[in-house]
Design a protein around this motif. Sequence first.
Motif, short mmCIF file in Angstrom:
data_model
loop_
_atom_site.label_atom_id
_atom_site.label_comp_id
_atom_site.label_asym_id
_atom_site.label_seq_id
_atom_site.Cartn_x
_atom_site.Cartn_y
_atom_site.Cartn_z
N ASP A 299 8.55 3.82 -1.28
CA ASP A 299 8.38 3.64 0.17
C ASP A 299 8.15 2.17 0.53
O ASP A 299 8.69 1.68 1.51
CB ASP A 299 7.19 4.47 0.67
CG ASP A 299 7.52 5.94 0.83
OD1 ASP A 299 8.62 6.25 1.32
OD2 ASP A 299 6.67 6.77 0.46
N GLY B 168 10.50 -0.04 2.92
CA GLY B 168 9.89 -0.25 4.23
C GLY B 168 9.71 1.04 5.00
O GLY B 168 9.86 1.06 6.22
N THR B 169 9.40 2.12 4.29
CA THR B 169 9.25 3.43 4.92
C THR B 169 7.86 4.01 4.65
O THR B 169 7.11 3.51 3.83
CB THR B 169 10.31 4.42 4.40
OG1 THR B 169 10.17 4.55 2.97
CG2 THR B 169 11.71 3.97 4.76
N SER C 107 17.80 1.28 3.39
CA SER C 107 16.44 1.75 3.07
C SER C 107 16.49 3.10 2.37
O SER C 107 15.76 3.33 1.40
CB SER C 107 15.60 1.88 4.34
OG SER C 107 15.32 0.63 4.88
N GLN D 299 8.08 1.23 12.02
CA GLN D 299 8.08 1.23 13.48
C GLN D 299 8.19 2.64 14.03
O GLN D 299 8.16 2.85 15.24
CB GLN D 299 9.23 0.37 14.01
CG GLN D 299 9.10 -1.11 13.73
CD GLN D 299 9.41 -1.46 12.28
OE1 GLN D 299 10.25 -0.84 11.64
NE2 GLN D 299 8.73 -2.47 11.76
N THR E 206 10.52 4.67 9.39
CA THR E 206 10.29 3.24 9.18
C THR E 206 8.87 2.94 9.64
O THR E 206 8.21 3.78 10.25
CB THR E 206 11.28 2.39 10.01
OG1 THR E 206 11.04 2.64 11.40
CG2 THR E 206 12.72 2.69 9.65
N PRO F 13 14.97 5.75 9.05
CA PRO F 13 15.37 4.62 8.21
C PRO F 13 16.88 4.45 8.15
O PRO F 13 17.63 5.41 8.28
CB PRO F 13 14.80 4.99 6.83
CG PRO F 13 14.64 6.47 6.86
CD PRO F 13 14.38 6.84 8.28
N ARG G 139 15.17 3.75 -1.43
CA ARG G 139 14.13 4.75 -1.60
C ARG G 139 14.58 5.87 -2.54
O ARG G 139 13.85 6.30 -3.42
CB ARG G 139 13.77 5.33 -0.23
CG ARG G 139 12.59 6.25 -0.26
CD ARG G 139 12.27 6.75 1.16
NE ARG G 139 11.01 7.45 1.13
CZ ARG G 139 10.87 8.69 0.70
NH1 ARG G 139 11.91 9.37 0.29
NH2 ARG G 139 9.67 9.26 0.71
#
Length: 153
Positions: free
Chosen positions: A143, A147-148, A117, A109, A107, A113, A121
């Motif tokens: 991605d 959100g990856t 997600s 962060q 992710t 994931p 993906r």
Amino acid sequence: MSDRQPRWTQTWISGTRAAGVDLGYPGGRLGLPEEGPGSVAGFGRRIAAVLVDWLVCTVAIARGLLHAEGQSQGWVGLGVFAAEYVLLVGTLGFTLGMRIFGVRVATLQGGRPGLLSVLIRTFLLCLAVPALIWDRDRRGLHDRAAGTVVVRM
């Protein structure tokens, strides 16, 4: 007539770097390091990892599932490929090919994931076209939608 191009054409023909615009390194605006573990994975590693995963799924697994002559195995291979991605990326954060080439899906962060997600993906990766459109951080549309980011291990 001068052999020199007007200044305004030099900026867009030569690219933004020639115009003096510093875009930084891939992943810099995401807060990722420039090199080493956690940095954005390069194209070569990512493509090689997908090729290994695809070969494993189509040759080893899909051929074993269908022994009947004349049946199309392309869709079965794609289904096994998708199942591998959902299962392995959803639980470990990487597939066999990704592990071999030292990359993983994370992710923004830095964590693994979540299932939604991974599903988004994987679906877009199986369509192929979204995975072929990249931004300056080397993130494909698959991605970005999930959100990856693919980073080095």
